[in-house]
Design an enzyme around this catalytic site. Structure first.
Site, PDB file in Angstrom:
ATOM      1  N   GLU A  72      40.416  50.695  51.439  1.00 36.80           N
ATOM      2  CA  GLU A  72      40.353  49.486  50.612  1.00 36.80           C
ATOM      3  C   GLU A  72      41.363  49.517  49.480  1.00 36.80           C
ATOM      4  OE1 GLU A  72      37.200  47.218  47.615  1.00 36.80           O
ATOM      5  OE2 GLU A  72      36.430  48.543  49.187  1.00 36.80           O
ATOM      6  N   LYS A 126      30.825  54.404  50.851  1.00 38.96           N
ATOM      7  CA  LYS A 126      32.101  54.021  50.251  1.00 38.96           C
ATOM      8  C   LYS A 126      32.288  54.831  48.977  1.00 38.96           C
ATOM      9  CE  LYS A 126      34.191  50.200  47.651  1.00 38.96           C
ATOM     10  NZ  LYS A 126      34.244  48.743  47.462  1.00 38.96           N
ATOM     11  N   LYS A 175      34.440  55.277  45.518  1.00 41.71           N
ATOM     12  CA  LYS A 175      35.387  54.693  44.569  1.00 41.71           C
ATOM     13  C   LYS A 175      36.389  55.775  44.189  1.00 41.71           C
ATOM     14  CE  LYS A 175      35.349  51.203  42.628  1.00 41.71           C
ATOM     15  NZ  LYS A 175      36.035  49.947  42.996  1.00 41.71           N
ATOM     16  N   ASP A 188      38.220  53.623  48.271  1.00 39.27           N
ATOM     17  CA  ASP A 188      38.772  52.500  47.505  1.00 39.27           C
ATOM     18  C   ASP A 188      39.370  52.983  46.190  1.00 39.27           C
ATOM     19  OD1 ASP A 188      39.318  50.163  46.129  1.00 39.27           O
ATOM     20  OD2 ASP A 188      37.215  49.739  45.653  1.00 39.27           O
ATOM     21  N   PRO A 189      40.708  53.185  46.140  1.00 34.12           N
ATOM     22  CA  PRO A 189      41.350  53.625  44.891  1.00 34.12           C
ATOM     23  C   PRO A 189      41.797  52.490  43.976  1.00 34.12           C
ATOM     24  CG  PRO A 189      42.932  53.701  46.659  1.00 34.12           C
ATOM     25  CD  PRO A 189      41.639  53.206  47.276  1.00 34.12           C
ATOM     26  N   ASN A 190      41.430  51.247  44.288  1.00 32.09           N
ATOM     27  CA  ASN A 190      41.778  50.097  43.439  1.00 32.09           C
ATOM     28  C   ASN A 190      43.269  50.000  43.137  1.00 32.09           C
ATOM     29  OD1 ASN A 190      38.621  50.376  41.997  1.00 32.09           O
ATOM     30  ND2 ASN A 190      39.367  48.440  42.833  1.00 32.09           N
ATOM     31  N   ARG A 219      33.282  44.025  28.813  1.00 27.44           N
ATOM     32  CA  ARG A 219      33.453  45.297  29.507  1.00 27.44           C
ATOM     33  C   ARG A 219      34.868  45.824  29.308  1.00 27.44           C
ATOM     34  NH1 ARG A 219      32.493  46.731  35.918  1.00 27.44           N
ATOM     35  NH2 ARG A 219      33.791  48.591  35.913  1.00 27.44           N
ATOM     36  N   HIS A 221      26.224  47.576  44.029  1.00 22.70           N
ATOM     37  CA  HIS A 221      26.000  48.464  42.880  1.00 22.70           C
ATOM     38  C   HIS A 221      24.514  48.602  42.537  1.00 22.70           C
ATOM     39  CE1 HIS A 221      30.290  48.017  41.934  1.00 22.70           C
ATOM     40  NE2 HIS A 221      30.165  48.888  40.965  1.00 22.70           N
ATOM     41  N   ASP A 248      33.323  38.209  47.315  1.00 23.65           N
ATOM     42  CA  ASP A 248      32.388  38.368  46.199  1.00 23.65           C
ATOM     43  C   ASP A 248      32.062  36.948  45.744  1.00 23.65           C
ATOM     44  OD1 ASP A 248      31.244  38.610  43.598  1.00 23.65           O
ATOM     45  OD2 ASP A 248      32.129  40.596  43.391  1.00 23.65           O
ATOM     46  N   HIS A 281      32.156  42.466  48.684  1.00 26.72           N
ATOM     47  CA  HIS A 281      32.428  43.319  47.528  1.00 26.72           C
ATOM     48  C   HIS A 281      31.263  43.203  46.553  1.00 26.72           C
ATOM     49  CE1 HIS A 281      33.993  43.281  43.286  1.00 26.72           C
ATOM     50  NE2 HIS A 281      34.465  44.447  43.659  1.00 26.72           N
ATOM     51  N   SER A 282      31.147  44.177  45.678  1.00 24.82           N
ATOM     52  CA  SER A 282      30.063  44.177  44.700  1.00 24.82           C
ATOM     53  C   SER A 282      30.617  44.429  43.311  1.00 24.82           C
ATOM     54  CB  SER A 282      29.053  45.278  45.062  1.00 24.82           C
ATOM     55  OG  SER A 282      28.201  45.565  43.979  1.00 24.82           O
ATOM     56  N   ASN A 283      30.066  43.723  42.338  1.00 27.04           N
ATOM     57  CA  ASN A 283      30.298  44.106  40.946  1.00 27.04           C
ATOM     58  C   ASN A 283      28.977  44.665  40.399  1.00 27.04           C
ATOM     59  OD1 ASN A 283      28.737  41.799  39.686  1.00 27.04           O
ATOM     60  ND2 ASN A 283      30.314  40.625  40.752  1.00 27.04           N
ATOM     61  N   ASN A 320      39.674  43.407  47.994  1.00 27.13           N
ATOM     62  CA  ASN A 320      39.057  42.437  47.105  1.00 27.13           C
ATOM     63  C   ASN A 320      39.969  42.231  45.895  1.00 27.13           C
ATOM     64  OD1 ASN A 320      37.938  45.137  45.919  1.00 27.13           O
ATOM     65  ND2 ASN A 320      37.601  43.634  44.304  1.00 27.13           N
ATOM     66  N   HIS A 380      32.651  53.485  33.125  1.00 31.18           N
ATOM     67  CA  HIS A 380      31.762  52.394  32.723  1.00 31.18           C
ATOM     68  C   HIS A 380      31.171  52.671  31.340  1.00 31.18           C
ATOM     69  CE1 HIS A 380      30.734  50.649  36.966  1.00 31.18           C
ATOM     70  NE2 HIS A 380      32.003  51.016  36.880  1.00 31.18           N
ATOM     71  N   THR A 415      43.228  34.485  36.146  1.00 32.07           N
ATOM     72  CA  THR A 415      43.747  33.139  35.898  1.00 32.07           C
ATOM     73  C   THR A 415      42.584  32.285  35.410  1.00 32.07           C
ATOM     74  OG1 THR A 415      43.268  32.267  38.101  1.00 32.07           O
ATOM     75  CG2 THR A 415      45.394  33.379  37.809  1.00 32.07           C
ATOM     76  N   TYR A 475      27.282  53.050  47.726  1.00 36.82           N
ATOM     77  CA  TYR A 475      28.485  52.925  46.896  1.00 36.82           C
ATOM     78  C   TYR A 475      28.580  54.179  46.024  1.00 36.82           C
ATOM     79  CZ  TYR A 475      32.129  50.010  44.713  1.00 36.82           C
ATOM     80  OH  TYR A 475      33.321  49.480  44.292  1.00 36.82           O
TER      81      TYR A 475
END
Length: 431
Positions: free
Chosen positions: A253, A198, A200, A228-230, A410, A356, A300, A327-329, A276, A29, A108, A153
């Site tokens: 996740e 959780k 990340k 959650d490894p995205n 970001r 978050h 989300d 989910h959270s941003n 997510n 981040h 999109t 988180y």
């Protein structure tokens, strides 16, 4: 006397808020992250507030939508979506690109519009609730619970942003190994009372992250754990991790990227899969549910299109026997309040929601929202039940104005290159 619900003004305030050096598979981040605060004013002098992503690609369609709302009724939520569909989006800026801010797959134009309109919907609901003397959850049909549970988180984290980078200090310390992750979890528990965790992932080789989850299981026996490894893993790696951690994981996740890969994992893993990333719109539901690719959808409201769309998603999930959570941003208190109101109305919410918010040291509210025992009490005050701190809002907006443009969008990979100049966003699968 009947309230005049005519919208007389809409104010958009982009801000930059402090963000710790939290690691994910794409990078780290940045020291500050962009958010957009939306204010909708009615003829009776009532103001409703909303919040969403603040990157430039969201600001561009938000501005014409704000202008189009003036003169309309704050209660015309369906019309709000019709207006949003008419707002042009520059496809060249987003098509085929991964959404770094949400780590939710390919962008999109329609997804971007929904992310924008969600903040306006919340602001209109807040204003409408204030005008009618009703909390937002009442406008959504009424709450089925008085408190909403959230999960700690956890992130792999540097002790600080790179030397020489302007940033706010935090007291969380580093977490780059199992001991650091456990220490971070203990701090979350002591400060906020969380009882589920959780992590990340997708940051270190899978064996290191398996060790971290095992350490959490030893430190917090019987507590729900998630990883959650995205989408950073191959199908084979996902299955190996599921086998190693199947006895302690509540769910895994997005271990692999995309519905076909997730379906392969789900067929053999023996561990529920949450997402997510492969289910982020209603159009993505049929394939994922038909293939049994996911067992929990993490909504989300920012990118599903708001609170009412979240309720619709929950109803679809119930129909097909699929679990739902949130989910959270990198959100502030306005979004946490909105999440809490809609979560309070969703039956069968069996999984603690992500947030978050504990990571965000700055906010735009006069009073931070409190976690007690890992839960947030649902406000019964009119609207969202929060109040904007205009001095803080002005301060954070001034930071955005003073920025040279480097932080207004970001970019976790760019932030990583400050410390590691040769960093390239890893291809997927990474392992």
């Amino acid at each position: 006397m009947t309230a005049d619900l005519t919208i007389t003004a809409v104010h958009l305030t982009p801000i930059l808020v402090a963000d710790p050096p939290l690691l994910n598979t794409q990078g780290v981040h940045q020291p500050y992250t962009p958010r957009l605060i939306i204010e909708v004013e009615t003829a009776d002098g009532i103001t409703g507030v909303g919040e969403t992503y603040g990157d430039a690609k969201y600001l561009e369609p938000a501005r014409p939508l704000a202008r189009a709302l003036v003169g309309r009724q704050v209660s015309d939520l369906n019309g709000l979506f019709t207006l949003a569909d008419e707002v042009a989006v520059d496809d060249s800026r987003i098509s085929g690109r991964v959404d770094v801010g949400g780590l939710r797959g390919v962008q999109t134009a329609d997804k971007l519009r929904l992310s924008v309109v969600s903040g306006f919907e919340v602001a209109c609901l807040d204003a409408l609730g204030k005008a009618l003397g009703l909390p937002v959850h009442a406008l959504l049909g009424g709450k089925v619970r008085d408190r909403v549970e959230y999960s700690a988180y956890l992130f792999y984290k540097w002790a600080a942003h790179p030397e020489g980078v302007p940033a706010e200090r935090d007291d969380w310390g580093a977490a780059v190994d199992p001991a650091g992750v456990v220490a971070q979890a203990r701090a979350f528990t002591e400060r906020y009372g969380f009882t589920s965790f959780k992590l990340k992932g997708g940051v270190f080789p899978p064996d290191e992250e398996i060790a971290a989850v095992r350490a959490l299981a030893d430190a917090f026996p019987g507590h729900p754990l998630r990883l959650d490894p995205n989408g950073a893993w191959s199908v084979a790696t996902s299955l190996r991790v599921a086998e190693e951690l199947g006895d302690v994981l509540e769910y895994l996740e997005d271990p692999a990227l995309g519905t076909p890969a997730m379906a392969e994992v789900a067929a053999k893993a023996g561990v529920p899969l949450a997402t997510n990333m492969c289910v982020t719109t209603f159009g993505e539901i049929p394939e994922a549910f038909a293939k049994g690719a996911v067992q929990v959808v993490l909504s989300d409201h920012h990118y599903w299109g708001g609170l009412r769309a979240t309720q619709q998603l929950a109803a679809v999930c119930r129909t097909f026997g699929v679990g739902v959570s949130m989910h959270s941003n990198t959100h502030l208190g306005i979004s946490l309040a909105a999440m809490t109101h809609v979560a309070a109305t969703v039956p069968g919410l069996h999984h603690a929601c992500d947030s978050h918010y504990p990571w965000q040291s700055e906010d735009v509210l006069t009073e931070r929202i409190a976690f007690e025992g890992g839960r947030v009490t649902v406000s019964d005050a009119p609207g969202l039940g929060v109040e904007l701190d205009r001095d803080r809002l002005a301060f954070l907006h001034r930071r955005w104005l003073d920025d040279d443009g480097a932080l207004r969008d970001r970019d976790d990979a760019a932030a990583m290159r400050v410390a590691h100049p040769d960093w390239v966003t890893p291809s997927v699968p990474r392992w």
